[in-house]
Scaffold this active site. Structure first.
Site, short mmCIF file in Angstrom:
data_model
loop_
_atom_site.label_atom_id
_atom_site.label_comp_id
_atom_site.label_asym_id
_atom_site.label_seq_id
_atom_site.Cartn_x
_atom_site.Cartn_y
_atom_site.Cartn_z
N GLU A 50 0.82 -1.22 0.00
CA GLU A 50 0.00 0.00 0.00
C GLU A 50 0.85 1.27 0.00
O GLU A 50 0.52 2.26 0.63
CB GLU A 50 -1.00 0.00 1.17
N HIS A 322 -1.47 -0.82 10.18
CA HIS A 322 -0.80 -2.08 10.54
C HIS A 322 0.51 -1.72 11.24
O HIS A 322 1.09 -0.66 10.98
CB HIS A 322 -0.45 -2.91 9.31
#
Length: 522
Positions: A50, A322
Site C-alpha cells: 500500500e 498495521h
C-alpha cells in the site's frame, strides 16, 4: 561484492498509503521512511505494501538510500499494486506475477481488481557464490470484506495462496533462499496459510519461535476452540504477533479517542493490560533455509517481533493501520553430530508506546477493567526463556525434514469452494447477458415509440432512457462476455491443478485428464 553476510534482517509493512483516502498519508509515510532508516537492527530487506504513489516511494527512498541503496517500485493494474522492495544488495532481476483471480471490476468501490494485485518478485544477490541469492516475493492479497461462510472472496485468496506457493517452490528448487513477505489477509493455520507452508519449503517465522501463538482474534471460532484466555494488548503483541486491529494502533480507536491526538497534545498511552479481543496477525514473513548442501548450512530464525509501533512525533498517530513484522535470519553451518547450539534467549522488545505510569492517560473502558480484575484474560507475555523456541540446530533439521502434505480433506474443501464459486459466477454471467439483450430490446422499443410520440419532451425522455439503458446493458454484456468468461476459465485451470495435486498426494503419478469443457458448467 562484500563479505557474505551471516545475518539478514527483514521488515514488512503495510503502509496504508491510499491516495485521497488514507488520512495524513504524506506525513505518515515520510516518518515510516525515517524509522526504517534508523531501525535497530539495521534492515537488509524491506517489503512495503500500500505504497501507492511514486511520491511516497521516493520520499521513503530518499531517507533510506544510504542503508538500502537498491529499490524497486512495482507497476501493475490501472492504479498500481502498491508494492515496493528495498534492499542493501543489488536487485539482479524483478518481475510482477499478476494473480489469475483478483476481485471483480463490478466492485469498483473496493478497487482490488483495478490495482492489479499480484506478487512483486526481486532476485537479490548478497554474495558472489552461485547460490548467494535471495528471492523475495512481496504481496498484498485480496482483502476479506466479509467474514465466515459469507466471505465471497475466500476463493480468490485461496487461489492466490496456491499461486504464491508455486512461486516459492520454484525458487527453492533453484537452490535460493526464499522470502515471502506481505499482507496476506489470512489467519495463522487457516487453509490459505496451510497451502503455503505445505506446498512450499518455507516456514512461518513467527510460529517457529512462537509455536503456540494464536490462530486468530479472541472471538474467532478457531481461537475459541483452543480455550485460551482472552489476551491483553501486550501479550498479543509479544506472543501472538497481532500487528493488526489491536488497541495500540490509533487508527483502530473510536473517533472520540482519536480526537485526543494531534499536534501539541499530550501522548495518550494504552495500558499494556488492556483487553484485546480483535488483534490478529495478517502480515507474514515466510522463509526457506537455502541450499544447505551447497552452502554447508542453512538460514534459520533468530528473532521475530512486531515493529514500527512508535507514533508520529508531531501528529501522535500510529504510522499505519498495521504494525510491521520484523525478523532476523542467521546462517547456521551444519555441525557434526552431537554438537548443537543453545537456543537464543532474546528479551521482549518494548516500545515507547507501551510504557505507562500511574499518572498516564489510559484507554480502557469499565468492561475491560472488570475483565482485568477478574483475571479472565492473559495479562503478560510468557517469559522469553519459557517460549519453547527451537535451537538453531533443531530449526535447521526441522526445515530439512519432508513437509507434511495437505490432507485429502483440504483438497476436497478447495474443490467444493471452487464449485460453489463457479455456480455463483455462472449465475452472474447469465443475469448480465440477459440484461444486455433486454436493454437492446428496450432501446429498440424506445426508438419505435419516438415515431408515435408528439414532438415534445416525451421523445426526449424516450431517447434518454434508450441511451442510458443501452449503455448499462452493453457494460453488463461486455462483462459477461469478457470478464466472467475469463474468470471461469481461470477457475477451470485452478480446479485442474487442485485435482491433479490431490491425485499426486494420493500416490497417483499420472496427471488427471482434463475432461471439463465449456459445455460442462463452465
Amino acid at each position: 561484492m562484500e563479505e557474505v553476510p551471516t545475518e539478514i534482517s527483514i521488515i514488512t509493512l503495510n503502509c496504508w498509503g491510499l491516495k485521497y483516502i488514507s488520512k495524513l498519508r504524506r506525513e505518515r509515510l515520510a516518518e515510516i521512511g525515517h524509522q526504517i532508516a534508523i531501525a535497530d537492527p539495521q534492515p537488509h530487506i524491506v517489503a512495503l505494501q500500500e505504497c501507492w504513489t511514486q511520491e511516497d516511494y521516493r520520499s521513503i527512498r530518499r531517507q533510506t538510500r544510504f542503508i538500502l541503496p537498491y529499490g524497486k517500485f512495482y507497476h501493475s493494474g490501472a492504479f498500481g499494486g502498491g508494492l515496493a522492495i528495498l534492499s542493501l544488495w543489488p536487485i539482479e532481476e524483478s518481475t510482477v506475477f499478476p494473480y489469475s483471480l483478483n476481485g471483480r471490476p463490478t466492485a469498483f468501490w473496493r478497487g482490488d481488481w483495478f490495482v492489479g494485485k499480484g506478487v512483486a518478485h526481486a532476485k537479490i544477490r548478497y554474495g558472489s557464490g552461485p547460490k548467494h541469492i535471495v528471492e523475495v516475493f512481496n504481496t498484498h492479497t485480496h482483502a476479506p470484506y466479509e467474514h465466515g461462510p459469507n466471505d465471497s472472496y475466500i476463493c480468490h485468496r485461496t487461489a492466490q495462496s496456491w499461486e504464491m506457493s508455486k512461486l516459492l517452490r520454484g525458487a527453492s528448487d533453484r537452490g535460493h533462499l526464499v522470502l515471502a513477505l506481505g499482507d496476506f489477509n489470512m489467519l495463522p493455520m487457516s487453509l490459505e496459510h496451510r497451502i503455503i507452508t505445505a506446498n512450499a519449503p518455507v516456514r512461518d517465522t513467527w510460529r517457529v519461535l512462537h509455536p503456540d501463538s494464536s490462530v486468530g482474534p479472541a472471538d474467532h471460532p478457531s481461537e475459541r476452540a483452543r480455550r485460551r484466555p482472552i489476551p491483553t494488548a501486550e501479550f498479543n503483541i509479544h506472543e501472538n504477533g497481532a500487528a493488526s486491529d489491536g488497541p495500540y494502533n490509533t487508527w483502530r480507536w473510536t473517533k472520540a479517542q482519536q480526537k485526543l491526538l494531534g499536534p501539541g497534545k499530550p501522548e495518550v498511552i494504552v495500558a499494556p493490560d488492556t483487553i484485546d479481543q480483535r488483534g490478529k496477525r495478517l502480515d507474514y514473513i515466510f522463509a526457506g533455509c537455502g541450499d544447505v548442501a551447497t552452502l554447508g548450512g542453512g538460514w534459520v530464525v533468530r528473532r521475530v517481533s512486531v515493529g514500527m509501533m512508535m507514533r508520529h512525533p508531531d501528529l501522535r498517530c500510529s504510522l499505519s493501520d498495521h504494525f510491521a513484522m520484523e525478523a532476523t535470519l542467521v546462517f547456521h553451518p551444519i555441525e557434526s553430530p552431537g554438537t548443537g547450539h543453545p537456543a537464543d534467549k532474546l528479551p521482549v522488545r518494548m516500545t515507547a508506546t507501551t510504557r505507562f505510569g500511574p499518572d498516564s492517560d489510559t484507554i480502557m473502558d469499565d468492561k475491560e477493567d472488570k475483565a482485568l480484575h477478574n483475571g479472565t484474560y492473559l495479562q503478560s507475555p510468557v517469559p522469553s526463556e519459557c517460549r519453547g523456541s527451537k535451537s538453531l540446530d533443531s530449526q535447521l533439521m526441522a526445515a530439512l525434514r519432508e513437509q507434511d502434505p495437505l490432507p485429502g480433506a483440504a483438497y476436497d474443501e478447495i474443490l467444493a469452494m471452487i464449485s460453489k464459486y463457479v455456480a455463483r459466477e455462472r449465475s452472474q454471467r447469465r443475469w448480465r447477458a440477459r440484461h444486455f439483450f433486454a436493454s437492446v430490446a428496450v432501446s429498440v422499443a424506445c426508438f419505435v415509440a419516438v415515431w408515435f410520440s408528439p414532438g415534445n419532451y416525451v421523445a426526449f425522455i424516450l431517447m434518454l432512457l434508450s441511451s442510458l439503458g443501452l449503455v448499462a446493458g452493453t457494460i453488463d454484456g461486455l462483462l459477461a462476455l469478457l470478464f466472467f468468461k475469463s474468470e471461469l476459465r481461470a477457475l477451470k485451470e485452478f480446479q485442474w491443478q487442485i485435482t491433479n495435486a490431490k491425485a499426486a498426494a494420493g500416490g497417483d503419478a499420472v496427471s488427471v485428464p482434463d475432461n471439463t469443457d465449456d459445455n460442462q458448467g463452465w
